[in-house]
Design a protein around this motif. Sequence first.
Motif, PDB file in Angstrom:
ATOM      1  N   ARG A   1      54.651  50.877  55.729  1.00  0.00           N
ATOM      2  CA  ARG A   1      55.142  49.526  56.046  1.00  0.00           C
ATOM      3  C   ARG A   1      55.336  48.721  54.761  1.00  0.00           C
ATOM      4  N   PRO A   2      56.072  47.587  54.863  1.00  0.00           N
ATOM      5  CA  PRO A   2      56.254  46.775  53.658  1.00  0.00           C
ATOM      6  C   PRO A   2      54.902  46.424  53.026  1.00  0.00           C
ATOM      7  N   ARG A   3      54.899  46.414  51.708  1.00  0.00           N
ATOM      8  CA  ARG A   3      53.674  46.144  50.939  1.00  0.00           C
ATOM      9  C   ARG A   3      52.864  44.958  51.433  1.00  0.00           C
ATOM     10  N   ASP A   4      53.581  43.859  51.717  1.00  0.00           N
ATOM     11  CA  ASP A   4      52.891  42.637  52.137  1.00  0.00           C
ATOM     12  C   ASP A   4      52.181  42.821  53.471  1.00  0.00           C
ATOM     13  N   GLU A   5      52.828  43.567  54.368  1.00  0.00           N
ATOM     14  CA  GLU A   5      52.196  43.779  55.676  1.00  0.00           C
ATOM     15  C   GLU A   5      50.964  44.682  55.533  1.00  0.00           C
ATOM     16  N   VAL A   6      51.076  45.715  54.689  1.00  0.00           N
ATOM     17  CA  VAL A   6      49.929  46.604  54.450  1.00  0.00           C
ATOM     18  C   VAL A   6      48.771  45.789  53.874  1.00  0.00           C
ATOM     19  N   LYS A   7      49.095  44.965  52.900  1.00  0.00           N
ATOM     20  CA  LYS A   7      48.072  44.139  52.256  1.00  0.00           C
ATOM     21  C   LYS A   7      47.404  43.208  53.271  1.00  0.00           C
ATOM     22  N   PHE A   8      48.257  42.604  54.117  1.00  0.00           N
ATOM     23  CA  PHE A   8      47.722  41.714  55.147  1.00  0.00           C
ATOM     24  C   PHE A   8      46.771  42.477  56.054  1.00  0.00           C
ATOM     25  N   LEU A   9      47.197  43.650  56.524  1.00  0.00           N
ATOM     26  CA  LEU A   9      46.381  44.413  57.481  1.00  0.00           C
ATOM     27  C   LEU A   9      45.024  44.788  56.878  1.00  0.00           C
ATOM     28  N   ILE A  10      45.034  45.174  55.600  1.00  0.00           N
ATOM     29  CA  ILE A  10      43.771  45.548  54.950  1.00  0.00           C
ATOM     30  C   ILE A  10      42.853  44.335  54.828  1.00  0.00           C
ATOM     31  N   ASN A  11      43.414  43.230  54.344  1.00  0.00           N
ATOM     32  CA  ASN A  11      42.587  42.026  54.195  1.00  0.00           C
ATOM     33  C   ASN A  11      42.099  41.505  55.540  1.00  0.00           C
ATOM     34  N   PHE A  12      42.976  41.574  56.535  1.00  0.00           N
ATOM     35  CA  PHE A  12      42.629  41.037  57.854  1.00  0.00           C
ATOM     36  C   PHE A  12      41.519  41.873  58.497  1.00  0.00           C
ATOM     37  N   ASN A  13      41.624  43.184  58.339  1.00  0.00           N
ATOM     38  CA  ASN A  13      40.558  44.037  58.881  1.00  0.00           C
ATOM     39  C   ASN A  13      39.217  43.727  58.225  1.00  0.00           C
ATOM     40  N   GLU A  14      39.244  43.515  56.924  1.00  0.00           N
ATOM     41  CA  GLU A  14      38.008  43.193  56.218  1.00  0.00           C
ATOM     42  C   GLU A  14      37.447  41.845  56.682  1.00  0.00           C
ATOM     43  N   GLU A  15      38.359  40.885  56.829  1.00  0.00           N
ATOM     44  CA  GLU A  15      37.950  39.538  57.239  1.00  0.00           C
ATOM     45  C   GLU A  15      37.321  39.562  58.639  1.00  0.00           C
ATOM     46  N   ILE A  16      37.950  40.301  59.554  1.00  0.00           N
ATOM     47  CA  ILE A  16      37.411  40.381  60.920  1.00  0.00           C
ATOM     48  C   ILE A  16      36.012  40.996  60.910  1.00  0.00           C
ATOM     49  N   LEU A  17      35.856  42.049  60.110  1.00  0.00           N
ATOM     50  CA  LEU A  17      34.545  42.698  60.029  1.00  0.00           C
ATOM     51  C   LEU A  17      33.479  41.700  59.592  1.00  0.00           C
ATOM     52  N   LEU A  18      33.802  40.966  58.528  1.00  0.00           N
ATOM     53  CA  LEU A  18      32.828  40.015  57.986  1.00  0.00           C
ATOM     54  C   LEU A  18      32.529  38.895  58.975  1.00  0.00           C
ATOM     55  N   ARG A  19      33.577  38.431  59.623  1.00  0.00           N
ATOM     56  CA  ARG A  19      33.448  37.269  60.495  1.00  0.00           C
ATOM     57  C   ARG A  19      32.771  37.607  61.814  1.00  0.00           C
ATOM     58  N   ARG A  20      32.910  38.866  62.298  1.00  0.00           N
ATOM     59  CA  ARG A  20      32.496  39.144  63.667  1.00  0.00           C
ATOM     60  C   ARG A  20      31.382  40.176  63.808  1.00  0.00           C
ATOM     61  N   ARG A  21      30.943  40.756  62.684  1.00  0.00           N
ATOM     62  CA  ARG A  21      29.974  41.842  62.853  1.00  0.00           C
ATOM     63  C   ARG A  21      28.612  41.356  63.352  1.00  0.00           C
ATOM     64  N   ASP A  22      28.222  40.130  62.976  1.00  0.00           N
ATOM     65  CA  ASP A  22      26.924  39.644  63.457  1.00  0.00           C
ATOM     66  C   ASP A  22      26.939  39.457  64.966  1.00  0.00           C
ATOM     67  N   GLU A  23      28.047  38.903  65.439  1.00  0.00           N
ATOM     68  CA  GLU A  23      28.187  38.694  66.878  1.00  0.00           C
ATOM     69  C   GLU A  23      28.196  40.044  67.615  1.00  0.00           C
ATOM     70  N   LEU A  24      28.860  41.027  67.079  1.00  0.00           N
ATOM     71  CA  LEU A  24      28.855  42.356  67.702  1.00  0.00           C
ATOM     72  C   LEU A  24      27.442  42.925  67.689  1.00  0.00           C
ATOM     73  N   ASN A  25      26.758  42.725  66.563  1.00  0.00           N
ATOM     74  CA  ASN A  25      25.392  43.220  66.437  1.00  0.00           C
ATOM     75  C   ASN A  25      24.485  42.588  67.487  1.00  0.00           C
ATOM     76  N   GLU A  26      24.620  41.278  67.662  1.00  0.00           N
ATOM     77  CA  GLU A  26      23.788  40.582  68.666  1.00  0.00           C
ATOM     78  C   GLU A  26      24.056  41.082  70.070  1.00  0.00           C
ATOM     79  N   ARG A  27      25.244  41.578  70.292  1.00  0.00           N
ATOM     80  CA  ARG A  27      25.606  42.047  71.634  1.00  0.00           C
ATOM     81  C   ARG A  27      25.341  43.537  71.816  1.00  0.00           C
ATOM     82  N   ASP A  28      24.569  44.113  70.904  1.00  0.00           N
ATOM     83  CA  ASP A  28      24.142  45.508  71.037  1.00  0.00           C
ATOM     84  C   ASP A  28      25.304  46.494  70.902  1.00  0.00           C
TER      85      ASP A  28
END
Length: 223
Positions: free
Chosen positions: A53-80
Amino acid sequence: MDGNGRWAESRGLPRTEGHRAGEDALFDVVDGCLEAGVRWLTVYAFSTENWRRPRDEVKFLINFNEEILLRRRDELNERDVRIRFVGRRDWRVPKRLIRRMNESSELTRDNRKLTFTIAFNYGGRAEIVDAVRAIAASGVKPDKITEKMIKRHLYDPEMPDPDLVVRSSGEYRISNFLLWELAYSELYFTEVLWPEFRRSDLFDAIHEYQVRERRFGGVGQGS
Ligand code: IPE
Ligand code: MG
């Protein structure tokens, strides 16, 4: 999780806004799994082919995946929820993202309610190649290679074969997803674009699954 780009384009938005909107769909589906008692959920987040895919979209997807992990992993952890990853960890995946993946898996490793597996830089053929390479490297005699042995060398040997595979956005393809594992999976296709997919769509798929007859190559129960 297909149809993000088309969802955005139909609204005159950049494709990346479609990926952003896909987050709500994903977490509603995670909730739906917790509600329905689904124990294993695997999502296709980034394929070995998505690098094209275009470079910018690849870059977005990588950063977005990382951001989601950081932002939501505690909540996932709390929910077992136990977070795991499948895919090739090659030079193209930034070291920082690999670190986040390892941290998230480590943080949630003892959770038991739902195993939420993210397929990242994943390709079904690549997975089989990697398994065969590992087996060959172990020096095993060719006639000792079995299906069980290949299974044990897949990215996550504990992951059961999926009962049901759901693809959104009206595409009728497998696109290199879990090729080995889905030999006997039930396939479900829906026109719904991923950003609009909700747990009710998952439940529709499960209801359809429940009336299908799985024979695994044998004969039906009534026969
Ligand atoms: C899925 O949506 C996104 C990924 C998993 C990378 P797409 O980006 O493929 O959306 P369409 O197919 O272009 O609509
Ligand atoms: Mg697509």
